[in-house]
Design an enzyme around this catalytic site. Structure first.
Site, short mmCIF file in Angstrom:
data_model
loop_
_atom_site.label_atom_id
_atom_site.label_comp_id
_atom_site.label_asym_id
_atom_site.label_seq_id
_atom_site.Cartn_x
_atom_site.Cartn_y
_atom_site.Cartn_z
N GLN A 84 -4.53 -1.03 9.85
CA GLN A 84 -4.58 -2.34 9.21
C GLN A 84 -5.25 -3.36 10.13
OE1 GLN A 84 -3.76 -2.98 6.04
NE2 GLN A 84 -4.23 -5.14 6.21
N ASP A 143 -10.74 3.82 4.87
CA ASP A 143 -11.34 2.52 4.60
C ASP A 143 -12.87 2.56 4.59
OD1 ASP A 143 -9.49 0.34 4.18
OD2 ASP A 143 -8.73 0.71 6.20
N LYS A 170 0.84 -1.21 0.00
CA LYS A 170 0.00 0.00 0.00
C LYS A 170 0.87 1.26 0.00
CE LYS A 170 -3.96 -2.09 2.40
NZ LYS A 170 -4.75 -2.22 3.63
N1 GUN Z 1 -7.33 -6.13 6.32
C1 GUN Z 1 -7.79 -6.84 5.27
N2 GUN Z 1 -8.37 -6.02 4.37
C2 GUN Z 1 -8.27 -4.76 4.86
C3 GUN Z 1 -8.69 -3.49 4.39
O1 GUN Z 1 -9.28 -3.33 3.31
N3 GUN Z 1 -8.38 -2.44 5.19
C4 GUN Z 1 -7.75 -2.59 6.37
N4 GUN Z 1 -7.51 -1.50 7.10
N5 GUN Z 1 -7.36 -3.75 6.85
C5 GUN Z 1 -7.62 -4.84 6.09
#
Ligand code: GUN
Length: 284
Positions: free
Chosen positions: A92, A115, A48
């Site tokens: 995350q 998110d 990311k």
């Molecule tokens: N863990 C798995 N998928 C995601 C996501 O889309 N965002 C976040 N913050 N954590 C995740």
């Protein structure tokens, strides 16, 4: 059968975004918080942040040990909420067991919630007035639209009811006028339901869960799974769908890797940009 190429489509969106960011001359900063050392999460977070830099988004990375007290994480989030240089915050998931995910996500300011997991933002999505949409479901809709796969009036079946994927993609398909059914671990005779799907979204986290007896001829299959399997001392990433088993029957399918994953990251970048534009009052 046609492959839905998430790498190609995500590059298209990332290129567009890169051009937008440089032409507007806007600074976009994303704060990324990773608690603990879950190996998969580490890979996701480094991908990311790398892609942020590629399109001109700055990142501030915070790596906290797995035994960090919950209060420390909440205080960091509050600091970032008040930090004028930060446009967007990502925590995350999953979090260590001693932390309350709902409490943590609710602490992120809804206006910096990249998110779209804050209850206020989920609520807005649920009533059809989204402020910011969760990245994976948003990426799935973009893939369907890119390949001009109609959604309206279609029978869509979602396997999995997570807050991250299953619930929000169900809402988004519903808003696009699909007839949506959600299946989960307690669903009985699941294949009778999945066999009705024109569009089948699979987000269960079980390697090769979906077999050919579960799908209708010419179905569109979106595989959200990322499962790391060790085969003969080598790690292989496989989806929730048994690709080889279903490939002759479906009309379209997303591969793993190279399907939904790259789209999730592209949408994260887009969301960070949207939040920055909103905060800097550069859009309506
Ligand atoms: N863990 C798995 N998928 C995601 C996501 O889309 N965002 C976040 N913050 N954590 C995740």
């Amino acid at each position: 059968m046609k492959i839905i190429d998430g790498k190609l489509v995500s590059s298209y969106y990332k290129e567009n975004l890169k051009t937008l960011i440089s032409s507007k001359g806007i600074n976009v900063t994303l704060a990324v918080i990773l608690v603990g050392n879950n190996p998969a999460s580490k890979i996701y977070v480094s991908n990311k942040t790398k892609e942020c830099r590629e399109v001109g988004i700055e990142t501030k990375d915070f790596y906290l040990p797995s035994d960090t007290p919950e209060n420390e994480l909440l205080n960091l989030i509050k600091e970032l909420n008040n930090d004028n240089e930060v446009d967007a915050i990502l925590v995350q998931l999953p979090l260590p067991k001693h932390m309350d995910e709902f409490k943590v996500l609710s602490t992120i300011s809804p206006s910096k919630d990249v998110d779209g997991f804050h209850p206020e933002n989920i609520g807005k999505l649920a009533v059809g007035k989204p402020f910011i949409e969760p990245c994976t479901p948003k990426g799935i809709i973009r893939l369907l639209d890119y390949y001009e796969i109609g959604i309206e009036g279609k029978r869509a079946v979602v396997i999995g009811r997570s807050n991250i994927v299953g619930k929000p993609i169900s809402l988004m398909l519903l808003h696009r006028n699909a007839t949506v059914t959600i299946c989960h671990s307690k669903t009985q005779n699941i294949e009778n339901i999945t066999k009705e799907a024109d569009i089948l979204i699979v987000a269960v986290g079980k390697p090769n869960f979906v077999k050919r007896n579960m799908i209708k001829e010419n179905a569109v299959i979106i595989d959200v799974g990322i499962n790391r399997l060790e085969i003969n001392n080598e790690y292989k990433v496989v989806g929730d769908v048994d690709f080889e088993d279903v490939k002759e029957i479906c009309s379209y399918i997303t591969p793993v890797p190279g399907g939904v994953g790259p789209m999730t990251r592209a949408m994260l970048l887009e969301n960070a940009y949207q939040l920055a534009m909103h905060r800097k009052k550069m859009c309506k």
